[in-house]
Design an enzyme around this catalytic site. Structure first.
Site: not given
Length: 258
Positions: A13, A81, A158, A209, A236
């Site tokens: 996304a 993801s 993150k 991650d 990530h």
């Protein structure tokens, strides 16, 4: 093209096909055929998010790619993801065209619950502190999915914490408003055992991650067992922070399953 292994890399996304540039290049140089489609309202796809009301619409460019494959051609689908759910939908619709579905620190549905289940579990379980992520309704009636855009703090802390400052600068300039499409996925029927459930699956755990943390990745594997679990010590955005390790991992998977 006979004998050339075909890998399709599906972005997450707010990202686009551009996010795979460090991985697609060496894979192509090694002789693999690689596609990095932009999903609807992503990357350079011209549509705005409001013109993409459903998850199937969002997945359209990937479904079109698979529909156009000649009979007998099979691909290794790799979803990153949220892209894991796009891969699952594509595998549901074209199981005969998918040699393997690879979930790269990705949301992986099962064949029992609705496809929104893993997303709802992730949000309700408070697995991520969303910090400066902006989520807001697109329309007063609530017919369109909630929009989502990651802010600079969550990206740095993150998602990209092992990436170079240059990668963060590049990505920040290319991100687009997207959605998790939870409202739409919640009203869809579960994926079937004969479709998505019949496709061989590999999960690649990214151990550093902080977005979809390792514990949640491993819960998804317990919830929906796969052929094989691989691991990379990466954040990530593994395709930017650890491209060499990821290229080797995906080449090994393609050579084994395709």
């Amino acid at each position: 093209m006979g004998g050339v292994k075909h890998i399709v890399l599906v972005h997450g996304a707010c990202l686009g096909g551009w996010s795979w540039f460090k991985v697609a290049t060496p894979l192509r140089a090694a002789g693999y055929r690689v596609d990095t489609p932009d999903l609807a309202a992503s990357g350079v796809d011209p549509r705005p998010l409001r013109e993409v009301p459903t998850f199937r619409d969002y997945t359209g460019p990937l479904l079109d790619l698979l529909a156009a494959l000649p009979d007998g051609d099979r691909v290794v689908l790799v979803g990153h993801s949220l892209g894991g759910v796009n891969v699952a939908l594509a595998a549901e619709m074209f199981p005969d065209k998918v040699a393997a579905a690879v979930f790269l620190c990705a949301f992986m549905p099962d064949s029992a619950a609705r496809p929104s289940h893993v997303l709802e579990k992730f949000v309700e379980g408070k697995w991520l502190d969303w910090t400066d992520t902006e989520m807001k309704p697109q329309d007063a009636e609530g017919k369109l999915p909630t929009s989502m855009m990651f802010g600079p703090r969550i990206l740095r802390q993150k998602f990209f914490q092992l990436c170079s400052p240059e990668d963060i600068t590049l990505a920040s300039s290319l991100l687009r408003v997207s959605s998790m499409f939870v409202e739409d996925l919640a009203v869809q029927q579960p994926l079937t055992k004969d479709g998505y459930g019949s496709v061989r699956k590999v999960y690649v755990v990214c151990r550093e991650d902080y977005a979809i943390v390792e514990e949640f990745q491993r819960w998804m594997v317990e919830n929906n067992p796969v052929e094989e679990v691989k691991e990379i010590v990466a954040d990530h955005m593994v395709m930017l922070s650890r491209p060499k390790e990821l290229v080797q991992c995906l080449a090994d998977i393609a050579d084994k399953y395709a």
